[in-house]
Scaffold this active site. Structure first.
Site, mmCIF file in Angstrom:
data_model
loop_
_atom_site.group_PDB
_atom_site.id
_atom_site.type_symbol
_atom_site.label_atom_id
_atom_site.label_comp_id
_atom_site.label_asym_id
_atom_site.label_seq_id
_atom_site.Cartn_x
_atom_site.Cartn_y
_atom_site.Cartn_z
ATOM 1 N N SER A 148 0.819 -1.214 0.000
ATOM 2 C CA SER A 148 0.000 0.000 0.000
ATOM 3 C C SER A 148 0.854 1.266 0.000
ATOM 4 C CB SER A 148 -0.872 -0.018 1.253
ATOM 5 O OG SER A 148 -1.398 1.257 1.503
ATOM 6 N N TYR A 171 -1.918 5.602 -4.229
ATOM 7 C CA TYR A 171 -2.846 6.672 -3.902
ATOM 8 C C TYR A 171 -2.200 7.972 -4.358
ATOM 9 C CZ TYR A 171 -5.869 3.783 -0.865
ATOM 10 O OH TYR A 171 -6.751 2.847 -0.368
ATOM 11 N N THR A 197 -5.682 2.438 -7.230
ATOM 12 C CA THR A 197 -6.955 2.200 -6.540
ATOM 13 C C THR A 197 -7.922 3.319 -6.879
ATOM 14 O OG1 THR A 197 -5.840 1.006 -4.781
ATOM 15 C CG2 THR A 197 -8.032 1.860 -4.276
ATOM 16 N N LYS A 266 -7.657 -1.033 -9.636
ATOM 17 C CA LYS A 266 -8.302 -1.768 -8.537
ATOM 18 C C LYS A 266 -9.537 -1.010 -8.056
ATOM 19 C CE LYS A 266 -7.176 -3.458 -3.841
ATOM 20 N NZ LYS A 266 -7.790 -2.527 -2.882
ATOM 21 N N HIS A 290 -13.094 -2.725 -2.081
ATOM 22 C CA HIS A 290 -12.238 -2.322 -0.964
ATOM 23 C C HIS A 290 -12.637 -3.058 0.320
ATOM 24 C CE1 HIS A 290 -9.218 1.076 -0.757
ATOM 25 N NE2 HIS A 290 -9.203 0.690 0.499
HETATM 26 C C1 LIG Z 1 -7.364 -2.365 7.177
HETATM 27 C C2 LIG Z 1 -7.422 -2.290 5.675
HETATM 28 C C3 LIG Z 1 -6.585 -1.419 5.025
HETATM 29 C C4 LIG Z 1 -6.606 -1.353 3.629
HETATM 30 N N1 LIG Z 1 -5.739 -0.508 2.988
HETATM 31 C C5 LIG Z 1 -5.763 -0.432 1.638
HETATM 32 C C6 LIG Z 1 -4.860 0.416 0.948
HETATM 33 O O1 LIG Z 1 -4.039 1.097 1.562
HETATM 34 N N2 LIG Z 1 -4.935 0.459 -0.409
HETATM 35 C C7 LIG Z 1 -5.842 -0.293 -1.118
HETATM 36 O O2 LIG Z 1 -5.882 -0.225 -2.343
HETATM 37 N N3 LIG Z 1 -6.693 -1.123 -0.477
HETATM 38 C C8 LIG Z 1 -6.664 -1.216 0.869
HETATM 39 N N4 LIG Z 1 -7.519 -2.066 1.500
HETATM 40 C C9 LIG Z 1 -8.408 -2.933 0.705
HETATM 41 C C10 LIG Z 1 -7.714 -4.253 0.366
HETATM 42 O O3 LIG Z 1 -6.673 -4.053 -0.568
HETATM 43 C C11 LIG Z 1 -8.691 -5.258 -0.259
HETATM 44 O O4 LIG Z 1 -9.335 -4.678 -1.361
HETATM 45 C C12 LIG Z 1 -9.730 -5.752 0.741
HETATM 46 O O5 LIG Z 1 -9.172 -5.904 2.027
HETATM 47 C C13 LIG Z 1 -10.285 -7.081 0.258
HETATM 48 O O6 LIG Z 1 -11.346 -7.481 1.068
HETATM 49 P P1 LIG Z 1 -11.201 -8.520 2.282
HETATM 50 O O7 LIG Z 1 -10.577 -7.783 3.410
HETATM 51 O O8 LIG Z 1 -12.608 -8.920 2.529
HETATM 52 O O9 LIG Z 1 -10.334 -9.677 1.794
HETATM 53 C C14 LIG Z 1 -7.501 -2.166 2.889
HETATM 54 C C15 LIG Z 1 -8.326 -3.061 3.567
HETATM 55 C C16 LIG Z 1 -8.292 -3.139 4.940
HETATM 56 C C17 LIG Z 1 -9.172 -4.128 5.636
#
Ligand SMILES: Cc1cc2nc3c(=O)[nH]c(=O)nc-3n(C[C@H](O)[C@H](O)[C@H](O)COP(=O)(O)O)c2cc1C
Length: 393
Positions: A148, A171, A197, A266, A290
């Site tokens: 990330s 980002y 994203t 994404k 997300h």
């Molecule tokens: C705590 C947390 C932080 C996340 N941070 C980012 C991020 O910085 N950038 C991003 O593109 N997605 C982020 N995501 C989304 C994840 O990349 C992913 O799309 C998502 O967790 C998938 O769903 P799941 O948790 O049900 O497996 C984050 C998700 C969580 C739970």
């Protein structure tokens, strides 16, 4: 002996917490997964939900809220799970599945499984091992890892721990100056792919997080100066200017011109946006909401994938995430047309429960479950899994 007593009382407390409506309000534990048990060691965890329960007792409550939260009342978060229940598997018999092969090729690299570690920010909030622990687990189990922009640790250090290039998630804070600096660092670290994203995460509508923060008695200002500022102090997110602009199709075009890396998008959830991505020549699409944290559409991403895959028709690499918790979920996503899936919370639950060893356990559980699913459904290779394996109920 003393430790046994402590462990037992902790177990009792967490089981009480998991069963109580108080916990349901902020912990995000799914009542359907109420069978989960605390794991005393990584090997103790039978499924991903044991790691979730275990992590819920170890991660500080506000950070747990950040991990667990969806948007508003979490209905999209729940939809990501319940949507899988509409898709049934049609099992084939009399197939030679003694030795299944779960490997996939992604952009010319062969991986042992289609399970990718999603970009999850601020991993030190969940365990001191943070992104370095995830990277070491990714190395020991050979998984593709995405980093990330708001990671706790820089791409240079995480790449060194992974001993192989990562994919870098982008980002746009810091304007073009900040973006360019970030892209140059990712290119220099050998990242073959930048993942843009595009699902906006406004951050204000996360009620589960807001409730959890209220329950945390620690002084948050010691680490957080204010949400926007906190992100900019992360090693990959700082620098640049205050310039702001929308993440639009024009922005995507500019990004494609700007970088030598391949570009994945994404956060796509509709066929028309997927078609436009293909027309604009993106190298891959990640169907994602997300993890239910972006918009409150109420729609599970497995439904979005079912809409998008027939439109993409193999013209670009197609991945999917949000709600993957079991090998069967991975099987269904592949059957509906995904080349690979990302998991977010599942490996972070492993991290929060046991650091690097917990991430390894999470990856092992999902890999083993996928292989068992392939055997039980009669598909020897990932390429054998197709649309005919699915009936929509
Ligand atoms: C705590 C947390 C932080 C996340 N941070 C980012 C991020 O910085 N950038 C991003 O593109 N997605 C982020 N995501 C989304 C994840 O990349 C992913 O799309 C998502 O967790 C998938 O769903 P799941 O948790 O049900 O497996 C984050 C998700 C969580 C739970």
């Amino acid at each position: 002996m003393a430790q046994d007593v402590t462990t037992q009382s902790r177990r009792k407390f967490l089981q009480f917490l998991a069963a109580s409506p108080l916990c349901g309000a902020f912990a995000g534990l799914n009542p359907a997964d109420a069978a989960a048990e605390l794991a005393a060691s990584p090997a103790d965890a039978i499924d991903i939900f044991d790691l979730e329960l275990t992590a819920s007792g170890k991660i500080p409550v506000a950070h747990w809220g950040y991990l667990a939260t969806g948007v508003n009342d979490d209905s999209t978060l729940r939809a990501n799970r319940t949507a899988f229940e509409k898709y049934f598997v049609r099992s084939l018999r009399l197939q030679d599945v003694l030795d299944v092969d779960s490997s996939v090729e992604i952009l010319g690299t062969r991986w042992p499984t289609p399970i990718v570690m999603a970009p999850v920010g601020s991993q030190k909030a969940f365990h001191a091992d943070g992104e370095l622990g995830s990277a070491r687990a990714a190395k020991s189990r050979n998984h593709l890892q995405m980093l990330s922009t708001v990671s706790s640790t820089s791409i240079e250090e995480v790449t060194a721990a992974r001993e192989a290039p990562l994919w870098f998630q982008l980002y746009t804070m810091g304007g073009w100056q900040g973006i360019r600096a970030r892209l140059r660092r990712a290119e220099a670290a050998g990242s073959p792919v930048v993942v843009l994203t595009v699902d906006n995460v406004p951050g204000g509508d996360r009620h589960t997080l807001a409730r959890a923060v209220r329950k945390d008695s620690r002084d948050c200002s010691v680490c957080h100066e204010g949400s926007g500022v906190a992100a900019r102090t992360k090693p990959m997110a700082g620098g640049g200017t205050d310039e702001r602009f929308g993440v639009t199709w024009e922005f995507l075009d500019r990004l494609q011109q700007e970088t030598t890396m391949k570009v994945f998008v994404k956060g796509i959830v509709t066929a028309e946006d997927a078609e436009r991505c293909v027309e604009q020549g993106v190298d891959g699409i990640i169907v994602s909401n997300h993890g239910g944290r972006g918009d409150d559409s109420g729609r599970g991403t497995i439904d979005s994938l079912a809409e998008i895959a027939p439109v993409v028709r193999g013209r670009t690499t197609l991945m999917m995430d949000s709600g993957i918790r079991r090998g069967n979920d991975i099987f269904k996503a592949i059957a509906l047309g995904a080349d690979a899936v990302l998991v977010g919370r599942p490996y972070i639950w492993g991290l929060g429960a046991f650091g690097q060893a917990g991430v390894e356990r999470a990856l092992d559980i999902l890999t083993n479950e996928l292989r068992v699913a392939m055997q039980s459904f009669g598909t020897r290779t990932i390429a054998d899994i197709g649309r005919s394996n699915i009936q929509i109920g």
